[in-house]
Write a protein that holds these residues in place. Sequence first.
Motif, PDB file in Angstrom:
ATOM      1  N   GLY A 238       0.776  -1.238   0.000  1.00  0.00           N
ATOM      2  CA  GLY A 238       0.000   0.000   0.000  1.00  0.00           C
ATOM      3  C   GLY A 238       0.804   1.283   0.000  1.00  0.00           C
ATOM      4  O   GLY A 238       0.226   2.374   0.037  1.00  0.00           O
ATOM      5  N   VAL A 239       2.120   1.192  -0.044  1.00  0.00           N
ATOM      6  CA  VAL A 239       2.957   2.395  -0.112  1.00  0.00           C
ATOM      7  C   VAL A 239       2.888   2.944  -1.535  1.00  0.00           C
ATOM      8  O   VAL A 239       2.969   2.188  -2.502  1.00  0.00           O
ATOM      9  CB  VAL A 239       4.412   2.083   0.291  1.00  0.00           C
ATOM     10  CG1 VAL A 239       5.324   3.285   0.066  1.00  0.00           C
ATOM     11  CG2 VAL A 239       4.476   1.609   1.741  1.00  0.00           C
ATOM     12  N   GLU A 240       2.728   4.263  -1.648  1.00  0.00           N
ATOM     13  CA  GLU A 240       2.672   4.895  -2.966  1.00  0.00           C
ATOM     14  C   GLU A 240       4.041   5.459  -3.334  1.00  0.00           C
ATOM     15  O   GLU A 240       4.751   5.990  -2.462  1.00  0.00           O
ATOM     16  CB  GLU A 240       1.645   6.024  -2.976  1.00  0.00           C
ATOM     17  CG  GLU A 240       0.218   5.544  -2.798  1.00  0.00           C
ATOM     18  CD  GLU A 240      -0.753   6.691  -2.881  1.00  0.00           C
ATOM     19  OE1 GLU A 240      -1.235   6.979  -3.988  1.00  0.00           O
ATOM     20  OE2 GLU A 240      -0.995   7.309  -1.820  1.00  0.00           O
ATOM     21  N   PHE A 241       4.390   5.360  -4.603  1.00  0.00           N
ATOM     22  CA  PHE A 241       5.637   5.920  -5.129  1.00  0.00           C
ATOM     23  C   PHE A 241       5.307   6.877  -6.263  1.00  0.00           C
ATOM     24  O   PHE A 241       4.566   6.510  -7.181  1.00  0.00           O
ATOM     25  CB  PHE A 241       6.545   4.810  -5.682  1.00  0.00           C
ATOM     26  CG  PHE A 241       7.340   4.095  -4.635  1.00  0.00           C
ATOM     27  CD1 PHE A 241       8.669   4.421  -4.403  1.00  0.00           C
ATOM     28  CD2 PHE A 241       6.765   3.093  -3.873  1.00  0.00           C
ATOM     29  CE1 PHE A 241       9.405   3.757  -3.436  1.00  0.00           C
ATOM     30  CE2 PHE A 241       7.486   2.420  -2.901  1.00  0.00           C
ATOM     31  CZ  PHE A 241       8.814   2.754  -2.680  1.00  0.00           C
ATOM     32  N   TYR A 242       5.871   8.085  -6.194  1.00  0.00           N
ATOM     33  CA  TYR A 242       5.711   9.076  -7.256  1.00  0.00           C
ATOM     34  C   TYR A 242       7.082   9.541  -7.716  1.00  0.00           C
ATOM     35  O   TYR A 242       7.944   9.859  -6.895  1.00  0.00           O
ATOM     36  CB  TYR A 242       4.925  10.299  -6.767  1.00  0.00           C
ATOM     37  CG  TYR A 242       3.449  10.060  -6.727  1.00  0.00           C
ATOM     38  CD1 TYR A 242       2.668  10.246  -7.862  1.00  0.00           C
ATOM     39  CD2 TYR A 242       2.833   9.632  -5.561  1.00  0.00           C
ATOM     40  CE1 TYR A 242       1.303  10.013  -7.833  1.00  0.00           C
ATOM     41  CE2 TYR A 242       1.478   9.401  -5.520  1.00  0.00           C
ATOM     42  CZ  TYR A 242       0.714   9.594  -6.659  1.00  0.00           C
ATOM     43  OH  TYR A 242      -0.634   9.354  -6.633  1.00  0.00           O
ATOM     44  N   LEU A 243       7.256   9.607  -9.023  1.00  0.00           N
ATOM     45  CA  LEU A 243       8.454  10.185  -9.613  1.00  0.00           C
ATOM     46  C   LEU A 243       8.143  11.606 -10.048  1.00  0.00           C
ATOM     47  O   LEU A 243       7.102  11.856 -10.670  1.00  0.00           O
ATOM     48  CB  LEU A 243       8.926   9.365 -10.821  1.00  0.00           C
ATOM     49  CG  LEU A 243      10.086   9.980 -11.621  1.00  0.00           C
ATOM     50  CD1 LEU A 243      11.333  10.154 -10.750  1.00  0.00           C
ATOM     51  CD2 LEU A 243      10.395   9.134 -12.843  1.00  0.00           C
ATOM     52  N   CYS A 244       9.029  12.514  -9.743  1.00  0.00           N
ATOM     53  CA  CYS A 244       8.925  13.903 -10.175  1.00  0.00           C
ATOM     54  C   CYS A 244       8.942  13.946 -11.709  1.00  0.00           C
ATOM     55  O   CYS A 244       9.886  13.457 -12.342  1.00  0.00           O
ATOM     56  CB  CYS A 244      10.114  14.683  -9.612  1.00  0.00           C
ATOM     57  SG  CYS A 244      10.322  16.338 -10.289  1.00  0.00           S
ATOM     58  N   GLY A 245       7.898  14.497 -12.295  1.00  0.00           N
ATOM     59  CA  GLY A 245       7.811  14.587 -13.749  1.00  0.00           C
ATOM     60  C   GLY A 245       8.903  15.459 -14.357  1.00  0.00           C
ATOM     61  O   GLY A 245       9.350  15.215 -15.480  1.00  0.00           O
ATOM     62  N   GLN A 246       9.346  16.466 -13.604  1.00  0.00           N
ATOM     63  CA  GLN A 246      10.413  17.335 -14.108  1.00  0.00           C
ATOM     64  C   GLN A 246      11.733  16.556 -14.181  1.00  0.00           C
ATOM     65  O   GLN A 246      12.484  16.670 -15.146  1.00  0.00           O
ATOM     66  CB  GLN A 246      10.553  18.581 -13.217  1.00  0.00           C
ATOM     67  CG  GLN A 246       9.258  19.374 -13.065  1.00  0.00           C
ATOM     68  CD  GLN A 246       8.635  19.776 -14.383  1.00  0.00           C
ATOM     69  OE1 GLN A 246       9.247  20.491 -15.176  1.00  0.00           O
ATOM     70  NE2 GLN A 246       7.423  19.303 -14.636  1.00  0.00           N
ATOM     71  N   THR A 247      11.985  15.739 -13.168  1.00  0.00           N
ATOM     72  CA  THR A 247      13.158  14.863 -13.194  1.00  0.00           C
ATOM     73  C   THR A 247      13.054  13.891 -14.363  1.00  0.00           C
ATOM     74  O   THR A 247      14.032  13.678 -15.089  1.00  0.00           O
ATOM     75  CB  THR A 247      13.282  14.082 -11.864  1.00  0.00           C
ATOM     76  OG1 THR A 247      13.590  15.000 -10.818  1.00  0.00           O
ATOM     77  CG2 THR A 247      14.351  13.010 -11.940  1.00  0.00           C
ATOM     78  N   ALA A 248      11.873  13.307 -14.535  1.00  0.00           N
ATOM     79  CA  ALA A 248      11.673  12.342 -15.624  1.00  0.00           C
ATOM     80  C   ALA A 248      12.005  12.974 -16.977  1.00  0.00           C
ATOM     81  O   ALA A 248      12.711  12.376 -17.789  1.00  0.00           O
ATOM     82  CB  ALA A 248      10.236  11.817 -15.609  1.00  0.00           C
ATOM     83  N   MET A 249      11.507  14.174 -17.201  1.00  0.00           N
ATOM     84  CA  MET A 249      11.791  14.854 -18.466  1.00  0.00           C
ATOM     85  C   MET A 249      13.294  15.111 -18.616  1.00  0.00           C
ATOM     86  O   MET A 249      13.876  14.872 -19.671  1.00  0.00           O
ATOM     87  CB  MET A 249      11.017  16.174 -18.562  1.00  0.00           C
ATOM     88  CG  MET A 249       9.537  15.988 -18.812  1.00  0.00           C
ATOM     89  SD  MET A 249       9.183  15.160 -20.384  1.00  0.00           S
ATOM     90  CE  MET A 249       9.801  16.365 -21.548  1.00  0.00           C
ATOM     91  N   GLY A 250      13.907  15.599 -17.548  1.00  0.00           N
ATOM     92  CA  GLY A 250      15.336  15.904 -17.593  1.00  0.00           C
ATOM     93  C   GLY A 250      16.203  14.676 -17.809  1.00  0.00           C
ATOM     94  O   GLY A 250      17.263  14.762 -18.431  1.00  0.00           O
ATOM     95  N   GLN A 251      15.752  13.523 -17.305  1.00  0.00           N
ATOM     96  CA  GLN A 251      16.533  12.290 -17.438  1.00  0.00           C
ATOM     97  C   GLN A 251      16.006  11.381 -18.540  1.00  0.00           C
ATOM     98  O   GLN A 251      16.436  10.238 -18.653  1.00  0.00           O
ATOM     99  CB  GLN A 251      16.562  11.554 -16.092  1.00  0.00           C
ATOM    100  CG  GLN A 251      17.290  12.328 -15.020  1.00  0.00           C
ATOM    101  CD  GLN A 251      17.441  11.548 -13.730  1.00  0.00           C
ATOM    102  OE1 GLN A 251      17.424  10.322 -13.713  1.00  0.00           O
ATOM    103  NE2 GLN A 251      17.610  12.252 -12.630  1.00  0.00           N
ATOM    104  N   LYS A 252      15.067  11.895 -19.312  1.00  0.00           N
ATOM    105  CA  LYS A 252      14.479  11.136 -20.427  1.00  0.00           C
ATOM    106  C   LYS A 252      13.913   9.792 -19.965  1.00  0.00           C
ATOM    107  O   LYS A 252      14.185   8.751 -20.548  1.00  0.00           O
ATOM    108  CB  LYS A 252      15.479  10.973 -21.566  1.00  0.00           C
ATOM    109  CG  LYS A 252      15.897  12.312 -22.169  1.00  0.00           C
ATOM    110  CD  LYS A 252      16.843  12.135 -23.311  1.00  0.00           C
ATOM    111  CE  LYS A 252      17.280  13.391 -23.989  1.00  0.00           C
ATOM    112  NZ  LYS A 252      17.142  14.664 -23.417  1.00  0.00           N
ATOM    113  N   ILE A 253      13.105   9.859 -18.900  1.00  0.00           N
ATOM    114  CA  ILE A 253      12.435   8.683 -18.357  1.00  0.00           C
ATOM    115  C   ILE A 253      10.958   8.792 -18.723  1.00  0.00           C
ATOM    116  O   ILE A 253      10.332   9.821 -18.478  1.00  0.00           O
ATOM    117  CB  ILE A 253      12.592   8.615 -16.821  1.00  0.00           C
ATOM    118  CG1 ILE A 253      14.062   8.438 -16.439  1.00  0.00           C
ATOM    119  CG2 ILE A 253      11.748   7.491 -16.240  1.00  0.00           C
ATOM    120  CD1 ILE A 253      14.351   8.564 -14.950  1.00  0.00           C
TER     121      ILE A 253
END
Length: 179
Positions: free
Chosen positions: A132-147
Motif C-alpha cells: 500500500g505504499v505509494e511511489f511518485y516520480l517527479c515529472g520534471q526529473t523524468a523529463m530531464g533524465q528522459k524517463i
Amino acid sequence: MLRAAALSLMLLAAPALAQTREGFGPGPVLPDVGPIAPVDSELPLPKGAKFKIAFDVSAKATPGALSRQIETAGRTLNMHVAAGVPKENVQIVVVVHGPGAMDLLKPDVYAARNDGKANGSMDAIRKLIGAGVEFYLCGQTAMGQKITKADLLPGVKMSLSAITAHAVYQQRGYTLNPF
C-alpha cells in the motif's frame, strides 16, 4: 546433491543476513524489507494513532544495493505495525526526484543506464507497493533524465513535480519525514 542444495540456500540467505544489523529483526508487514529493533519507548503511541508520512528521496542507491531511504519507508511501516498501530493507519508516500529516479526503473532500463548492473531496490519497491505504499516520480526529473512512464516499475506513478506531490500530500495531512 545435498551439499549443493545447502550451499544454494546459504547463498540465497546471505543478502538478507547481510542487511540485518545486530539487534534488528524482520518486521510484521514486510519481513525482508526494513528490519526493526524492539524499543522500550518513553513516548507512548496514542490510542487510535494514525500516521501519514511522506518520504523525499533524491539519492540514488549504489547499483545492486537497496536504497537506504526506500528501506526506511519499509522500516517505518514495520515498526509502527509492530508497535500496535493497525496497518491501515500507517500511510506512506515516497516522492522521488533527482538521481534517485534511477531506482524506480524497470530492470532492462536500469541495466542499460547502469553498466548492466541490477536494480537492488526493485524487489523492495514491489513489496512496498504491494503493502500500500505509494511511489511518485517527479515529472520534471523524468523529463530531464528522459524517463517515460513505460520505463517505470509497475505501480510507480508520475507527478507534475516533486514539489507538487509534497504540496498535495501535505494538504492531505502527511508529514514530511526529516531523514
